[in-house]
Enzyme design. Structure first.
Site, PDB file in Angstrom:
ATOM      1  N   HIS A 169      16.738 -37.948   2.332  1.00  0.00           N
ATOM      2  CA  HIS A 169      15.962 -37.427   3.237  1.00  0.00           C
ATOM      3  C   HIS A 169      14.457 -37.440   3.170  1.00  0.00           C
ATOM      4  O   HIS A 169      13.911 -36.915   4.228  1.00  0.00           O
ATOM      5  CB  HIS A 169      16.643 -37.182   4.231  1.00  0.00           C
ATOM      6  CG  HIS A 169      18.128 -36.839   4.635  1.00  0.00           C
ATOM      7  ND1 HIS A 169      18.398 -38.284   6.151  1.00  0.00           N
ATOM      8  CD2 HIS A 169      19.070 -36.468   4.558  1.00  0.00           C
ATOM      9  CE1 HIS A 169      19.891 -38.327   6.625  1.00  0.00           C
ATOM     10  NE2 HIS A 169      20.133 -37.380   4.724  1.00  0.00           N
ATOM     11  N   LYS A 198      13.009 -17.470  -6.894  1.00  0.00           N
ATOM     12  CA  LYS A 198      11.631 -17.244  -7.752  1.00  0.00           C
ATOM     13  C   LYS A 198      11.709 -17.573  -8.968  1.00  0.00           C
ATOM     14  O   LYS A 198      10.716 -17.267  -9.563  1.00  0.00           O
ATOM     15  CB  LYS A 198      14.072 -16.604  -8.789  1.00  0.00           C
ATOM     16  CG  LYS A 198      14.697 -15.327  -8.330  1.00  0.00           C
ATOM     17  CD  LYS A 198      13.776 -14.158  -8.892  1.00  0.00           C
ATOM     18  CE  LYS A 198      14.761 -12.389  -7.726  1.00  0.00           C
ATOM     19  NZ  LYS A 198      14.170 -12.842  -6.377  1.00  0.00           N
ATOM     20  N   LYS A 238       6.044  -5.137  -3.636  1.00  0.00           N
ATOM     21  CA  LYS A 238       7.567  -5.037  -3.585  1.00  0.00           C
ATOM     22  C   LYS A 238       8.246  -4.666  -1.937  1.00  0.00           C
ATOM     23  O   LYS A 238       9.066  -5.328  -1.769  1.00  0.00           O
ATOM     24  CB  LYS A 238       7.722  -3.727  -4.060  1.00  0.00           C
ATOM     25  CG  LYS A 238       9.466  -3.229  -4.450  1.00  0.00           C
ATOM     26  CD  LYS A 238      10.266  -4.494  -5.044  1.00  0.00           C
ATOM     27  CE  LYS A 238      11.864  -4.139  -5.308  1.00  0.00           C
ATOM     28  NZ  LYS A 238      12.580  -5.523  -5.687  1.00  0.00           N
ATOM     29  N   GLU A 295      17.358 -19.848  -3.676  1.00  0.00           N
ATOM     30  CA  GLU A 295      17.145 -18.809  -4.201  1.00  0.00           C
ATOM     31  C   GLU A 295      16.274 -18.691  -5.617  1.00  0.00           C
ATOM     32  O   GLU A 295      15.304 -18.210  -6.234  1.00  0.00           O
ATOM     33  CB  GLU A 295      17.771 -17.557  -4.316  1.00  0.00           C
ATOM     34  CG  GLU A 295      17.997 -16.679  -5.142  1.00  0.00           C
ATOM     35  CD  GLU A 295      16.935 -15.587  -5.305  1.00  0.00           C
ATOM     36  OE1 GLU A 295      16.377 -15.479  -4.493  1.00  0.00           O
ATOM     37  OE2 GLU A 295      16.577 -14.473  -6.291  1.00  0.00           O
ATOM     38  N   CYS A 354       0.462  -0.862   0.042  1.00  0.00           N
ATOM     39  CA  CYS A 354      -0.078  -0.204   0.371  1.00  0.00           C
ATOM     40  C   CYS A 354       0.787   1.416  -0.572  1.00  0.00           C
ATOM     41  O   CYS A 354       2.276   1.043   0.793  1.00  0.00           O
ATOM     42  CB  CYS A 354      -1.227  -0.127   1.553  1.00  0.00           C
ATOM     43  SG  CYS A 354      -1.986  -1.327   1.411  1.00  0.00           S
ATOM     44  N   TRP A 365      -2.972  -2.562  -1.474  1.00  0.00           N
ATOM     45  CA  TRP A 365      -2.888  -4.333  -1.968  1.00  0.00           C
ATOM     46  C   TRP A 365      -4.083  -5.380  -0.595  1.00  0.00           C
ATOM     47  O   TRP A 365      -3.114  -5.008   0.552  1.00  0.00           O
ATOM     48  CB  TRP A 365      -1.543  -3.973  -1.436  1.00  0.00           C
ATOM     49  CG  TRP A 365      -0.384  -5.877  -1.892  1.00  0.00           C
ATOM     50  CD1 TRP A 365      -0.171  -6.521  -2.933  1.00  0.00           C
ATOM     51  CD2 TRP A 365      -0.002  -6.823  -0.705  1.00  0.00           C
ATOM     52  NE1 TRP A 365       0.249  -7.812  -2.688  1.00  0.00           N
ATOM     53  CE2 TRP A 365       0.361  -7.809  -1.105  1.00  0.00           C
ATOM     54  CE3 TRP A 365      -0.141  -6.418   0.948  1.00  0.00           C
ATOM     55  CZ2 TRP A 365       0.711  -8.917  -0.615  1.00  0.00           C
ATOM     56  CZ3 TRP A 365      -0.009  -8.001   1.259  1.00  0.00           C
ATOM     57  CH2 TRP A 365      -0.015  -9.264   0.986  1.00  0.00           C
ATOM     58  N   ASN A 423      -2.579   2.455   5.600  1.00  0.00           N
ATOM     59  CA  ASN A 423      -1.408   1.321   5.236  1.00  0.00           C
ATOM     60  C   ASN A 423      -0.850   0.773   6.916  1.00  0.00           C
ATOM     61  O   ASN A 423      -1.091   1.863   7.847  1.00  0.00           O
ATOM     62  CB  ASN A 423      -0.221   1.780   5.163  1.00  0.00           C
ATOM     63  CG  ASN A 423      -0.429   2.588   3.503  1.00  0.00           C
ATOM     64  OD1 ASN A 423      -1.114   2.532   3.053  1.00  0.00           O
ATOM     65  ND2 ASN A 423       0.842   3.300   3.181  1.00  0.00           N
ATOM     66  N   GLY A 424      -1.055  -0.512   6.527  1.00  0.00           N
ATOM     67  CA  GLY A 424      -1.289  -1.087   7.827  1.00  0.00           C
ATOM     68  C   GLY A 424      -2.097  -2.472   7.801  1.00  0.00           C
ATOM     69  O   GLY A 424      -2.788  -2.257   7.277  1.00  0.00           O
ATOM     70  N   ARG A 433       5.709  -0.144  -5.925  1.00  0.00           N
ATOM     71  CA  ARG A 433       5.734  -1.131  -4.396  1.00  0.00           C
ATOM     72  C   ARG A 433       5.397  -2.307  -5.176  1.00  0.00           C
ATOM     73  O   ARG A 433       5.044  -3.188  -4.266  1.00  0.00           O
ATOM     74  CB  ARG A 433       5.800  -0.290  -3.542  1.00  0.00           C
ATOM     75  CG  ARG A 433       7.013   0.149  -3.015  1.00  0.00           C
ATOM     76  CD  ARG A 433       6.704   2.069  -2.457  1.00  0.00           C
ATOM     77  NE  ARG A 433       7.634   1.736  -1.749  1.00  0.00           N
ATOM     78  CZ  ARG A 433       8.354   2.069  -0.477  1.00  0.00           C
ATOM     79  NH1 ARG A 433       8.072   1.080   0.025  1.00  0.00           N
ATOM     80  NH2 ARG A 433       9.696   2.435  -0.284  1.00  0.00           N
ATOM     81  N   GLU A 440       7.855 -17.712  -7.437  1.00  0.00           N
ATOM     82  CA  GLU A 440       6.715 -16.574  -7.070  1.00  0.00           C
ATOM     83  C   GLU A 440       6.331 -15.770  -8.758  1.00  0.00           C
ATOM     84  O   GLU A 440       5.689 -15.020  -8.351  1.00  0.00           O
ATOM     85  CB  GLU A 440       8.054 -15.826  -6.205  1.00  0.00           C
ATOM     86  CG  GLU A 440       8.911 -14.919  -7.106  1.00  0.00           C
ATOM     87  CD  GLU A 440       9.958 -13.820  -5.852  1.00  0.00           C
ATOM     88  OE1 GLU A 440       8.961 -13.422  -5.226  1.00  0.00           O
ATOM     89  OE2 GLU A 440      10.899 -14.108  -6.088  1.00  0.00           O
TER      90      GLU A 440
HETATM   91  C1  F6R Z   1      12.146 -12.321  -4.061  1.00  0.00           C
HETATM   92  C2  F6R Z   1      11.863 -10.570  -2.817  1.00  0.00           C
HETATM   93  C3  F6R Z   1      11.267 -10.579  -1.211  1.00  0.00           C
HETATM   94  C4  F6R Z   1      12.310  -9.733  -1.201  1.00  0.00           C
HETATM   95  C5  F6R Z   1      11.807  -9.496   0.356  1.00  0.00           C
HETATM   96  C6  F6R Z   1      12.660  -8.923   1.137  1.00  0.00           C
HETATM   97  O1  F6R Z   1      12.499 -11.874  -5.096  1.00  0.00           O
HETATM   98  O2  F6R Z   1      11.904  -9.828  -4.187  1.00  0.00           O
HETATM   99  O3  F6R Z   1      11.518 -12.190  -1.107  1.00  0.00           O
HETATM  100  O4  F6R Z   1      13.693 -10.281  -1.161  1.00  0.00           O
HETATM  101  O5  F6R Z   1      10.403  -9.586   0.630  1.00  0.00           O
HETATM  102  O6  F6R Z   1      12.508  -7.545   1.152  1.00  0.00           O
HETATM  103  P1  F6R Z   1      13.307  -6.169   0.987  1.00  0.00           P
HETATM  104  O7  F6R Z   1      14.999  -6.689   0.743  1.00  0.00           O
HETATM  105  O8  F6R Z   1      13.135  -5.104   0.569  1.00  0.00           O
HETATM  106  O9  F6R Z   1      13.565  -5.578   2.665  1.00  0.00           O
END
Ligand code: F6R
Length: 579
Positions: A480, A461, A574, A457, A2, A70, A96-97, A28, A464
């Site tokens: 395991h 990627k 974001k 990672e 948001c 959001w 927001n929140g 964001r 998501e």
């Molecule tokens: C995945 C991704 C998220 C961020 C996580 C932390 O591609 O981007 O998992 O890494 O939300 O976000 P920040 O770094 O902004 O604290």
């Protein structure tokens, strides 16, 4: 996540300024938006589902507030979008929140007519109750705000003035030549002004032709002190790229080289690590994998034990923090609530805080005792790419610098930048692989040692962005349980760098191959066990970085081939500013 933007000005362009402000924070992540402003003696509210259009016709007005939502409480609908109004439409509110006690508060509002399913609308009606008792907007908002549980920021207007209250969730006020603006992101204010106040928790602001600020309990008036920040507004244009994600992947060699150029800034933090009685690396999501890599790097190259916890779990293991502890919080946005909460807790125990952060002026940047910028530049795609590889590079630099080997770290980071350029030239091979994998349901990824965080990672990627189920494991875990999932044709990516994990990883590759897996080998040397091989040169401990770039490109191509937008994955934001 948001976003909030508001303006009160003697000029008449507040709604269009708010619209551009919302455009600045839209990266964001959000699913709907809205704007409120006074028109012909009453408040007009416009709400829309989906993304902000390039332009939108808005009338003149001197006051306006806006929001990008959001969804948390209530689905993605026009009605649930902000601003919310009270029963008579006399006030409009953006929030927001999460109001953790909203149900408890709502049951007391029996005579009110609720339009949405949100927790936010409850705040508008609570303020209405107080206003009906004859209180001012500021007194009503501050009284109600004190009743809300959770981390919240609200901005409310009656069309004549704006009142903002902050607890946990960021709010910044900017002084303009002809009024005031406020936003949840300082970068969005920079096109208008560099005179900013970062509101502290529990502060209240009233914006009219003047600004009035009130202290913690909203009772005592305090002097508003604007700071001149030397920052410039950062913008990012797509230029020749189809998506920000691809653009940001391409920017990585440049980011890594600039980290090397400014690597002296790491010395101070390395001294703190040496002195600390216990160092804790904290982050969430992808950023947390850089911290996990830090544990391996510090052990292997600095012979030093550092602890790691994902931010949201730190609460449950933080009892041993002391004033001698050092907490290194790592975050692209500097606003992730799950990373900020541990920081606040550790600060309360007088531990020192290093903030490894990409966004200048973010909450983490401001509350850390030692903020250290990642220097990755504005990252717009929701999924982290260049900020993440910058985090991995910083971990390498830190671990090596602690034992006086900064130059060695610089060398391998530079080599990794060169290797990324080579991978980018060979990206069509990865595109072909994506073609082959795009209709698959599950992908498994294995790595050991430094490649274990890379496996995690890669899985994140892929899932998501492409929504293909993918899981990363430590190679040793295969027998395991995971191996039960392998059947004919199951794709398994194995990271086989030229380090101490190589022979064990090749054994893992054989084991899955024996069960029919389609083995995708990544590393400097091919092997007969691989069904598909992508070469990544050996750049020592920095090999993690080009390995991650392979994963980014694979996720990108899978996503675009499946027709999804890699910049705006479903359900994700974001910066995750709620718990
Ligand atoms: C995945 C991704 C998220 C961020 C996580 C932390 O591609 O981007 O998992 O890494 O939300 O976000 P920040 O770094 O902004 O604290």
């Amino acid at each position: 996540m948001c976003g909030i933007f508001g303006e009160i000005t003697s000029k008449q362009d507040a709604p269009s300024t708010v619209f551009s402000g919302l455009k600045d924070i839209e990266y964001r992540g959000y699913d709907s938006w809205g704007i409120a402003f006074p028109q012909n003696g009453s408040l007009k509210v416009i709400k829309k589902v989906g993304f902000l259009p390039k332009t939108f016709p808005l009338p003149n007005s001197s006051v306006s507030i806006g929001h990008t939502r959001w969804a948390t409480h209530g689905g993605v609908t026009e009605i649930n979008a902000h601003p919310h109004t009270d029963c008579k439409g006399k006030i409009a509110l953006v929030h927001n929140g999460i109001v953790e006690n909203f149900l408890e508060l709502k049951v007391k509002l029996k005579n009110h007519h609720f339009k949405s399913e949100t927790d936010s609308e409850v705040i508008a009606h609570l303020i209405e109750e107080e206003k009906n008792k004859g209180k001012s907007l500021t007194d009503s908002a501050s009284y109600v705000f004190r009743k809300l549980a959770g981390m919240n920021a609200i901005v409310v207007t009656d069309g004549k003035e704006i009142v903002a209250c902050k607890m946990g969730s960021p709010l910044v006020v900017g002084k303009l030549k002809d009024g005031f603006a406020l936003a949840s992101d300082p970068n969005a204010l920079l096109p208008l002004t560099n005179h900013l106040i970062f509101m502290e928790d529990e502060q209240i602001v009233n914006l009219n032709s003047q600004i009035k600020m009130f202290d913690k309990k909203g009772l005592r008036q305090i002097n508003p002190k604007f700071k001149d920040v030397p920052w410039v507004h950062v913008q990012s244009e797509l230029k020749k790229y189809p998506h920000f994600m691809l653009k940001e992947i391409y920017e990585q060699p440049e980011v890594l080289n600039s980290i090397v150029k400014n690597s002296h800034e790491i010395e101070k933090v390395s001294q703190l690590i040496k002195k600390a009685y216990g160092t804790f690396l904290i982050a969430c999501g992808s950023a947390s994998y850089s911290c996990l890599a830090g544990v391996y790097l510090f052990s292997k190259f600095a012979k030093k034990h550092v602890n790691f916890s994902i931010g949201s779990e730190f609460n449950y293991i933080q009892d041993y923090i002391t004033p001698e502890s050092l907490l290194i919080a790592v975050s692209q946005s500097g606003e992730s609530m799950d990373t900020l909460e541990p920081v606040v807790q550790a600060k309360a125990k007088k531990a020192k805080i290093v903030g490894l952060v990409n966004v200048l002026g973010s909450t983490l940047y401001r509350i850390a005792d030692y903020p250290l910028l990642l220097q990755a530049g504005l990252e717009k795609a929701v999924a982290s790419t260049k900020a993440l590889t910058a985090m991995f590079a910083m971990m390498i630099l830190l671990a090596f610098t602690v034992v006086g080997k900064r130059k060695e770290a610089e060398e391998i980071i530079k080599q990794s930048a060169l290797e990324i350029s080579s991978i980018l030239k060979r990206k069509n091979q990865i595109k072909k692989l994506a073609d082959r994998l795009k209709s698959i349901q599950h992908i498994y990824i294995l790595g050991r040692g430094l490649s274990y965080p890379v496996a995690l990672e890669t899985a994140l990627k892929i899932k998501e962005l492409s929504y293909i189920h993918s899981e990363g494991f430590a190679g040793g875990e295969l027998k395991h349980g995971v191996i039960a999932m392998i059947e004919k044709g199951t794709p398994v990516i194995v990271y086989v760098p030229n380090d101490e994990t190589k022979s064990a990883m090749l054994s893992n590759a054989m084991e899955v191959k024996a069960r029919g897996a389609f083995v995708i080998g990544i590393g400097p040397e091919s092997n007969p066990v691989f069904d598909f091989f992508f070469k990544v040169a050996d750049v020592g401990a920095s090999s993690m970085i080009p390995h991650i770039v392979f994963a980014q490109l694979l996720a990108y191509f899978l996503t675009t081939k499946l027709g999804h937008n890699p910049d705006k994955p479903r359900n994700l934001a974001k910066s995750v500013v709620v718990r």
